[in-house]
Design an enzyme around this catalytic site. Structure first.
Site: not given
Ligand code: UT7
Length: 321
Positions: A248, A278, A113
């Site tokens: 970004h 992204n 990225c």
């Molecule tokens: O460009 C390079 C750098 N990349 C980034 O900057 C990405 C950085 N990370 C992020 O943007 C975020 O971490 C995400 C958007 C990928 C995920 O958001 P989060 O708030 O960190 O969610 P999480 O991974 O902690 O997951 C929270 C919950 C989980 O469920 P439980 O375990 O709490 O029941 C996941 O299973 O959300 C669930 N989950 C989803 N639910 C619905 C994860 N992905 C999804 C989804 N739809 N697509």
């Protein structure tokens, strides 16, 4: 003293749009969750056969047009991408061949990225030292090709697009400083596990992005916060000097955290993530081009550009537009 200055910008998104509602039919997710956790509403996906260089060519021609330059006047091409058309020749050379600007150096950098920030920094140095006069700097990606469309944690984020700037030699300051970093200890947080030398293996699913999203999120916020401080300190400036943050476009919540750090209201932040997700190396030049074209960013404005991605790699730049 020679500086490099941005003299043109361009961008291009492929025609096909994939909305959050479309994704609801592919994986267990919802429009509400995606908007709430990322800010993304839709993304663009390259058509079958449409490549990273195809997208880049559109963006590059637009950037050259806005600079009032012919393609054959370009003498340096730096191309950021993680999704190259071929193993070789590199995307910079492929683009050079399309544009017909022969002879100058043309190469690509694969720093995920932050690819555009790395390409910008290298091109800036070449212009400043007098070895290049008109440099084309591109970020272009077809991340849809390495997205696992059954993995809801990544399929909602990554997409395709291209952005470009033309740098020209100038006596007036343009790019004031660039700052590049990497920390390979985080290689397992965000990666694509297949490659030419390592092999692609029979299991094609390995040719896709793996990410520990919540960890990437935390490190991105702290690291970009420090990058912003470093950039201001290197120029002896206070955060009040920044007119626009051009970040970004990975996640709205990361962008909001950096804006808070700069004490900038969101009206002074260029936000495009909602429209294209992204796009990795393409995201900063796409955002920049949009804000230049819609008249928000004006000549003389002070811009802070930043990006963070797999590796981890990250970079920032202070730019007087
Ligand atoms: O460009 C390079 C750098 N990349 C980034 O900057 C990405 C950085 N990370 C992020 O943007 C975020 O971490 C995400 C958007 C990928 C995920 O958001 P989060 O708030 O960190 O969610 P999480 O991974 O902690 O997951 C929270 C919950 C989980 O469920 P439980 O375990 O709490 O029941 C996941 O299973 O959300 C669930 N989950 C989803 N639910 C619905 C994860 N992905 C999804 C989804 N739809 N697509």
């Amino acid at each position: 003293m020679i500086y490099s200055r941005i003299v043109g910008t361009g961008s291009h998104l492929p025609e096909k749009v994939l909305t959050n509602f479309d994704l609801e039919k592919l994986v267990d997710t919802s429009d509400a969750w995606i908007r709430d956790r990322t800010g993304i509403e839709r993304r663009h996906i390259a058509a079958e056969g449409e490549t990273t260089v195809d997208l880049a060519e559109h963006a590059a021609r637009r950037a050259l047009e806005s600079a009032g330059l012919r393609p054959d006047e370009v003498d340096f091409i730096a191309f950021g991408t993680t999704t190259p058309d071929l193993v070789f020749p590199n995307c910079g050379v492929l683009l050079q061949g399309r544009l017909g600007c022969r002879g100058g150096p043309a190469f690509s950098v694969e720093t995920a990225c932050s690819g555009f920030m790395y390409a910008l920094s290298i091109a800036d140095k070449y212009v400043r030292c007098g070895e290049a006069k008109r440099a084309l700097v591109v970020g272009s990606e077809t991340l849809s090709r390495i997205t696992d469309w059954s993995d809801r944690s990544t399929a909602i984020l990554f997409a395709d697009g291209a952005g470009a700037v033309v740098l020209g030699a100038s006596e007036e300051p343009g790019i004031l400083s660039t700052h590049l970093h990497a920390d390979g200890q985080y290689k397992d947080m965000l990666y694509c596990g297949s490659g030419v030398s390592k092999g692609f293996g029979p299991d094609k699913v390995k040719l896709s992005i793996s990410m520990v999203g919540s960890e990437v999120f935390k490190v991105a916020v702290t690291t970009l916060g420090k990058a912003v401080d470093e950039t201001l300190a290197a120029n002896g400036l206070d955060r009040s000097a920044i007119d626009w943050l051009v970040p970004h476009q990975a996640n709205l919540r990361i962008i909001q955290a950096i804006a808070r750090r700069l004490d900038l209201p969101m009206e002074r932040v260029i936000l495009t993530v909602q429209d294209h997700g992204n796009t990795s190396a393409a995201s900063v030049p796409i955002a920049l081009d949009r804000a230049v074209r819609d008249g928000r960013i004006k000549r003389g404005d002070m811009l802070l550009l930043e990006a963070f991605g797999g590796g981890f790699t990250w970079g920032s730049a202070l730019v007087k537009y």
